[in-house]
Design a protein around this motif. Sequence first.
Motif, PDB file in Angstrom:
ATOM      1  N   ILE A 106       0.344  -9.946   4.402  1.00 46.46           N
ATOM      2  CA  ILE A 106       0.256  -9.437   3.032  1.00 46.46           C
ATOM      3  C   ILE A 106      -0.274 -10.554   2.140  1.00 46.46           C
ATOM      4  O   ILE A 106       0.258 -11.658   2.130  1.00 46.46           O
ATOM      5  N   TRP A 107      -1.317 -10.266   1.436  1.00 43.32           N
ATOM      6  CA  TRP A 107      -1.936 -11.255   0.542  1.00 43.32           C
ATOM      7  C   TRP A 107      -1.124 -11.373  -0.754  1.00 43.32           C
ATOM      8  O   TRP A 107      -0.737 -10.386  -1.349  1.00 43.32           O
ATOM      9  N   ILE A 154       1.334  -8.050  -2.942  1.00 42.88           N
ATOM     10  CA  ILE A 154       0.173  -7.164  -2.770  1.00 42.88           C
ATOM     11  C   ILE A 154      -0.637  -7.158  -4.059  1.00 42.88           C
ATOM     12  O   ILE A 154      -0.131  -6.790  -5.119  1.00 42.88           O
ATOM     13  N   ALA A 159      -4.724  -0.786  -4.569  1.00 45.76           N
ATOM     14  CA  ALA A 159      -4.790  -2.066  -3.871  1.00 45.76           C
ATOM     15  C   ALA A 159      -6.141  -2.681  -4.218  1.00 45.76           C
ATOM     16  O   ALA A 159      -7.175  -2.016  -4.121  1.00 45.76           O
ATOM     17  N   ARG A 213      -9.604  -3.860  -4.751  1.00 46.01           N
ATOM     18  CA  ARG A 213     -10.721  -3.493  -3.879  1.00 46.01           C
ATOM     19  C   ARG A 213     -11.423  -4.691  -3.249  1.00 46.01           C
ATOM     20  O   ARG A 213     -11.839  -4.632  -2.094  1.00 46.01           O
ATOM     21  N   TYR A 245      -8.728  -5.977  -0.435  1.00 46.05           N
ATOM     22  CA  TYR A 245      -8.546  -5.027   0.679  1.00 46.05           C
ATOM     23  C   TYR A 245      -9.868  -4.274   0.831  1.00 46.05           C
ATOM     24  O   TYR A 245      -9.995  -3.113   0.471  1.00 46.05           O
ATOM     25  N   ASN A 246     -10.852  -4.968   1.371  1.00 47.96           N
ATOM     26  CA  ASN A 246     -12.245  -4.534   1.270  1.00 47.96           C
ATOM     27  C   ASN A 246     -12.829  -3.953   2.542  1.00 47.96           C
ATOM     28  O   ASN A 246     -14.050  -3.846   2.670  1.00 47.96           O
ATOM     29  N   ILE A 286      -8.390  -3.048   6.989  1.00 46.08           N
ATOM     30  CA  ILE A 286      -7.382  -3.732   6.173  1.00 46.08           C
ATOM     31  C   ILE A 286      -6.596  -2.731   5.337  1.00 46.08           C
ATOM     32  O   ILE A 286      -5.366  -2.818   5.222  1.00 46.08           O
ATOM     33  N   ARG A 287      -7.300  -1.766   4.756  1.00 47.36           N
ATOM     34  CA  ARG A 287      -6.610  -0.768   3.923  1.00 47.36           C
ATOM     35  C   ARG A 287      -5.629   0.047   4.750  1.00 47.36           C
ATOM     36  O   ARG A 287      -4.515   0.351   4.303  1.00 47.36           O
ATOM     37  N   LEU A 303      -2.564  -2.016   5.674  1.00 42.42           N
ATOM     38  CA  LEU A 303      -1.680  -2.148   4.521  1.00 42.42           C
ATOM     39  C   LEU A 303      -0.933  -0.847   4.253  1.00 42.42           C
ATOM     40  O   LEU A 303       0.272  -0.846   3.997  1.00 42.42           O
TER      41      LEU A 303
END
Length: 525
Positions: free
Chosen positions: A5-6, A122, A136, A138, A141-142, A146-147, A150
């Motif tokens: 998680i960023w 997040i 989230a 963009r 979570y590009n 990744i999306r 998450l």
Amino acid sequence: MKIFIWRFSYRLVTTLCLLGLTAASEPMGKNQDVVLQIGIVQRFGAKPTDKLELAPTKGDRLTLKFAVGIQKQTLVTDKPIQLATVMQPLTSPVVQEVLVLGDFRTFETAEDQAKRWSDQGIEAEIAQPERWQVWAKRDVYNSPLIRRLLLQSIKTSGDKNAYLSTNIQQKVPKITWVVNGKNYSPNYLEVTAGKDLVKVNTNEQPEQKRVYAGKITLQPNAHGHYTLVNTVPLETYVRGVLPHEIGTDAPMAALEAQAIIARTYALRNVRRFTVDNYQLCADTHCQVYQGLSGTAKNTDQAIALTRSQVLTYNHEIVDALYSSTTGGVTANFSDIWNGEDRPYLKPVLDAVNQNIWNLSTQSLADDQNFQQFINLKAGFNESKWDIFRWHRETDIDKITKDLQKFLQSKKSPYSNFQKLQAMSVVQRSSSGRILKLAIKTDIGIFTLEKDEVRSAFAAPISTLFYIQPLNKGQKNLWGYAFIGGGLGHGVGLSQTGAQNLAKLGWSSAKILEFYYPGTKIREHR
């Protein structure tokens, strides 16, 4: 599988930076005039029939600036230009996808939720395609993978509100216009005029040509179409707000109070449309703004008399929320939205005679007290207004359809219910606002909270109400009566109450101190 998680450092862009203020209490310093970017047509090109006309005022010319490729161009014309939408086919479909972390009725609740996601690591951003949403972020979570990772992590944690919004585009809107017989279609257009005035006419309101001071730009937004943005000085912006928010016939002290809080509200809320690269909208999600159309001598006088004045608390710009009619008592911030309460936004009995009701000993959180209070009609600042008290009845079929539509917009699993069996108020705030309303259906019981209640039903125009089941001579439930008071959220100043206080001789400063206890009026530059 380990999911990373960023960490999101949620940045709240506030007017404290804009005005040279830090988080600590510091004296307000001199600064240059503030310039705002207002989205006056937010979703141009969303429909293939969308059209716009930009025109100079009499005897003036428009200057158009845009780029074709890497070449910048400038055109000058004394004729109106017609902007039209053309749906351009793509050589191959394009997938537009965002991870929606939640849908919300208001920016305030969306912002609180974005901060909660930030606290969980997040990164998030706030958008308004229709309802307010938290996405989230963009550019973090590009990728689809990744999306989805998450989303899987979020659902595993028990959150059912997040979902992927995926749109496969076969065509994209392109905006075209013609000048001197030549067609142009760049993605960005800047329009200015010699007299600094541009007329704007849309096919939504063909009879209304509104005049805007400052610069007009047409720019892409985060939703795949365009926004028409008016770049305008703050004081000129307030001229376009006052006549449409409180009217031109209000007493001068009420107009002055409205001017101060309109200015304050704008400065506090410049972060709302960061995702779309402008600051404020022109409707009731922000403040109603219609350029220089409808300006009047007395509203301009109120603005001039209060020039540069804003409302502060401990030297900081306040959250200058206001509504049409409180129903006799103002609300805490947290009565309506999620988030921290503001010390200057708290329940105030909206009456000159404070002996009408004792909020400290007769709590409106108690349903019996509340029903007694809502049946009081005389002695309040708003007593003479029709919407101070209201009684509306709705049959069960209408309630069911409205509720299903609302739940579908939220992507709620309860949207599939077929039969509404009962409703009851579970919890009220100290100002009487509904905090929780329980709904019993054929597939289970769920709860609506705070400002959701106004979205879910057509009848209530505030959350200050109680309900009564109605049979109307039938064996089964016919519907419900919604019995309440006020119009809007009820936080901060009442526009109708302020007008009554002004008629009684109160000054604008005294009116603002009444509705925002502990605040002070200061110069913002």
